[in-house]
Motif scaffolding. Structure first.
Motif, PDB file in Angstrom:
ATOM      1  N   VAL A  92       0.864  -1.183   0.000  1.00 10.24           N
ATOM      2  CA  VAL A  92       0.000   0.000   0.000  1.00 10.24           C
ATOM      3  C   VAL A  92       0.896   1.226   0.000  1.00 10.24           C
ATOM      4  CG1 VAL A  92      -1.770   1.284   1.249  1.00 10.24           C
ATOM      5  CG2 VAL A  92      -1.784  -1.224   1.303  1.00 10.24           C
TER       6      VAL A  92
ATOM      7  N   TYR B  37      -4.556   6.538  -2.508  1.00 12.37           N
ATOM      8  CA  TYR B  37      -3.987   5.277  -2.024  1.00 12.37           C
ATOM      9  C   TYR B  37      -3.826   4.386  -3.250  1.00 12.37           C
ATOM     10  CZ  TYR B  37      -5.055   6.177   2.900  1.00 12.37           C
ATOM     11  OH  TYR B  37      -5.094   6.684   4.166  1.00 12.37           O
TER      12      TYR B  37
ATOM     13  N   LEU C  54      -2.896   0.347  -4.036  1.00  6.18           N
ATOM     14  CA  LEU C  54      -2.641  -0.990  -3.531  1.00  6.18           C
ATOM     15  C   LEU C  54      -2.127  -1.802  -4.704  1.00  6.18           C
ATOM     16  CD1 LEU C  54      -5.432   0.231  -2.261  1.00  6.18           C
ATOM     17  CD2 LEU C  54      -5.400  -1.895  -1.029  1.00  6.18           C
TER      18      LEU C  54
ATOM     19  N   ARG D  18     -14.371   0.002   3.132  1.00  5.95           N
ATOM     20  CA  ARG D  18     -13.600  -1.237   3.107  1.00  5.95           C
ATOM     21  C   ARG D  18     -13.562  -1.795   1.688  1.00  5.95           C
ATOM     22  NH1 ARG D  18     -16.657  -5.255   5.939  1.00  5.95           N
ATOM     23  NH2 ARG D  18     -16.858  -6.452   4.039  1.00  5.95           N
TER      24      ARG D  18
ATOM     25  N   ASP E 243     -12.730  -5.397  -0.326  1.00  4.72           N
ATOM     26  CA  ASP E 243     -12.453  -6.826  -0.268  1.00  4.72           C
ATOM     27  C   ASP E 243     -11.926  -7.229  -1.637  1.00  4.72           C
ATOM     28  OD1 ASP E 243     -13.423  -6.847   2.294  1.00  4.72           O
ATOM     29  OD2 ASP E 243     -15.245  -7.961   1.837  1.00  4.72           O
TER      30      ASP E 243
ATOM     31  N   TRP F 146      -7.677 -10.352   0.437  1.00  2.00           N
ATOM     32  CA  TRP F 146      -7.292  -9.217   1.272  1.00  2.00           C
ATOM     33  C   TRP F 146      -8.526  -8.425   1.647  1.00  2.00           C
ATOM     34  CZ3 TRP F 146      -5.023 -10.533  -3.317  1.00  2.00           C
ATOM     35  CH2 TRP F 146      -3.686 -10.944  -3.254  1.00  2.00           C
ATOM     36  N   GLN F 147      -8.518  -7.877   2.841  1.00  2.00           N
ATOM     37  CA  GLN F 147      -9.526  -6.918   3.284  1.00  2.00           C
ATOM     38  C   GLN F 147      -8.779  -5.662   3.699  1.00  2.00           C
ATOM     39  OE1 GLN F 147     -11.834  -8.754   6.384  1.00  2.00           O
ATOM     40  NE2 GLN F 147     -13.124  -9.819   4.918  1.00  2.00           N
ATOM     41  N   VAL F 148      -9.122  -4.551   3.065  1.00  2.00           N
ATOM     42  CA  VAL F 148      -8.457  -3.279   3.348  1.00  2.00           C
ATOM     43  C   VAL F 148      -9.493  -2.327   3.905  1.00  2.00           C
ATOM     44  CG1 VAL F 148      -7.142  -1.366   2.371  1.00  2.00           C
ATOM     45  CG2 VAL F 148      -6.851  -3.691   1.445  1.00  2.00           C
ATOM     46  N   ARG F 149      -9.243  -1.821   5.091  1.00  2.00           N
ATOM     47  CA  ARG F 149     -10.164  -0.880   5.729  1.00  2.00           C
ATOM     48  C   ARG F 149      -9.470   0.475   5.833  1.00  2.00           C
ATOM     49  NH1 ARG F 149     -14.793  -1.619   8.812  1.00  2.00           N
ATOM     50  NH2 ARG F 149     -14.372  -3.842   8.773  1.00  2.00           N
ATOM     51  N   PHE F 150     -10.134   1.499   5.284  1.00  2.00           N
ATOM     52  CA  PHE F 150      -9.623   2.859   5.346  1.00  2.00           C
ATOM     53  C   PHE F 150     -10.251   3.576   6.535  1.00  2.00           C
ATOM     54  CE2 PHE F 150      -9.620   1.594   0.866  1.00  2.00           C
ATOM     55  CZ  PHE F 150      -8.288   1.801   0.546  1.00  2.00           C
TER      56      PHE F 150
END
Length: 99
Positions: A3, A10, A12, A34, A36, A52-56
């Motif tokens: 990231v 952002y 990724l 979020r 997924d 992957w799970q990405v939480r902002f």
């Protein structure tokens, strides 16, 4: 997944195995800022599932700007624009799209 963040975006990025094709990747924007990300080569028995799970931080990103790119070398890149200070924030229900 790496990231990288700037004051505006952002990014990724991950290099996936060559066996994984764009149609095998799903990126879903979810409630709560979020993402997924699932890459699944269903025809393979090993090294075939990545998730992957990405939480902002709440209100930090504009989820309507999510853009995914899949390079011929297997590089998956996802860009999400950050909100500028003072920009109006409204949450969205979950929705998904394919790369």
């Amino acid at each position: 997944m790496a990231v990288n963040s700037t004051s505006s975006t952002y990014t990724l990025a991950v290099l996936l195995p060559r066996a994984i094709q764009p149609e095998m990747v799903t990126v879903s924007a979810k409630k709560g800022d979020r993402l997924d990300i699932v890459a699944d080569a269903w025809h393979m028995e090993s090294n075939s599932h990545y998730e992957w799970q990405v939480r902002f931080s709440p209100g930090d990103v504009d989820m309507s700007t999510v853009r995914a790119r899949f390079g011929s070398d297997g590089q998956l890149s996802i860009d999400v624009q950050r909100r500028t200070h003072g920009q109006v924030y409204s949450s969205h229900d979950g929705w998904g799209f394919k790369c």
